[in-house]
Design a protein around this motif. Structure first.
Motif, short mmCIF file in Angstrom:
data_model
loop_
_atom_site.label_atom_id
_atom_site.label_comp_id
_atom_site.label_asym_id
_atom_site.label_seq_id
_atom_site.Cartn_x
_atom_site.Cartn_y
_atom_site.Cartn_z
N ASP A 96 0.83 -1.18 0.13
CA ASP A 96 -0.08 -0.04 0.08
C ASP A 96 0.98 1.28 -0.10
O ASP A 96 1.40 1.56 1.14
CB ASP A 96 -0.93 0.01 1.22
CG ASP A 96 -1.87 1.15 1.05
OD1 ASP A 96 -1.92 2.06 0.13
OD2 ASP A 96 -2.38 1.45 2.28
N SER A 97 1.07 1.90 -1.20
CA SER A 97 1.64 3.30 -1.38
C SER A 97 0.67 4.05 -1.56
O SER A 97 0.94 5.33 -2.07
CB SER A 97 2.56 2.95 -2.27
OG SER A 97 2.20 2.76 -3.62
N SER A 98 -0.67 4.10 -1.46
CA SER A 98 -1.66 5.03 -1.69
C SER A 98 -1.26 6.25 -1.06
O SER A 98 -1.58 7.36 -1.72
CB SER A 98 -3.13 4.55 -1.43
OG SER A 98 -3.03 4.49 -0.10
N LEU A 99 -0.91 6.50 0.22
CA LEU A 99 -0.59 7.71 0.84
C LEU A 99 0.41 8.44 0.20
O LEU A 99 0.45 9.75 -0.01
CB LEU A 99 -0.51 7.61 2.40
CG LEU A 99 -1.71 7.27 3.20
CD1 LEU A 99 -1.22 7.26 4.60
CD2 LEU A 99 -2.78 8.34 2.96
N HIS A 100 1.71 7.75 -0.29
CA HIS A 100 2.66 8.32 -1.03
C HIS A 100 2.21 8.85 -2.11
O HIS A 100 2.57 9.86 -2.57
CB HIS A 100 3.76 7.35 -1.06
CG HIS A 100 4.94 7.76 -2.01
ND1 HIS A 100 5.81 8.45 -1.64
CD2 HIS A 100 5.15 7.40 -3.37
CE1 HIS A 100 6.86 8.94 -2.52
NE2 HIS A 100 6.19 8.15 -3.66
N SER A 101 1.48 8.06 -2.90
CA SER A 101 0.88 8.63 -4.07
C SER A 101 0.15 9.88 -3.93
O SER A 101 0.36 10.84 -4.85
CB SER A 101 0.10 7.67 -5.01
OG SER A 101 0.97 6.30 -4.99
N LYS A 102 -0.64 10.18 -2.86
CA LYS A 102 -1.52 11.13 -2.75
C LYS A 102 -0.69 12.40 -2.20
O LYS A 102 -1.09 13.75 -2.66
CB LYS A 102 -2.60 10.98 -1.81
CG LYS A 102 -3.86 10.05 -2.29
CD LYS A 102 -4.66 9.75 -1.20
CE LYS A 102 -5.60 10.62 -0.52
NZ LYS A 102 -6.45 9.85 0.26
#
Length: 114
Positions: A96-102
């Motif tokens: 899960d790298s969704s926060l990094h992407s956002k």
């Protein structure tokens, strides 16, 4: 709704602008914590508010996000029982790298990290 989120992010930006010791760190060393909560007091269905905190440790990031959440509108218990996620600011953060992407651009802009 967008105005509230923008106000929150601007407030967080001000926190890091005042901390010169944070400026030299690598971006991947930061943690990002995000709190999403649906206001039950609002008559508007699906009204979600987001609070974000950055920090050099998981605890610091969570503390910053919880601080903004509880200070702005809600009590701490509401913030603690909300939808929360914290992860490192790294693209290689496992599944899960969704926060990094956002928030990768925001982390760099706010913290002046390398």
């Amino acid at each position: 709704m967008k105005r509230g989120v923008l106000t929150t992010i601007i407030s967080i930006l001000g926190l890091f602008a005042a901390c010169p010791e944070v400026w030299a760190a690598q971006c991947s060393l930061y943690y990002i914590s995000e709190i999403n909560l649906v206001s039950t007091a609002d008559t508007e269905a699906g009204h979600v508010q987001t609070y974000v905190g950055f920090g050099l440790s998981k605890e610091e990031a969570e503390k910053n996000a919880l601080g903004w959440c509880s200070r702005i509108r809600f009590d701490l218990e509401t913030c603690l029982n909300s939808d929360r996620i914290t992860s490192p600011n790294a693209a290689s953060n496992g599944s899960d790298s969704s926060l990094h992407s956002k928030y990768m651009k925001a982390v760099k802009r706010v913290t002046n990290c390398d």
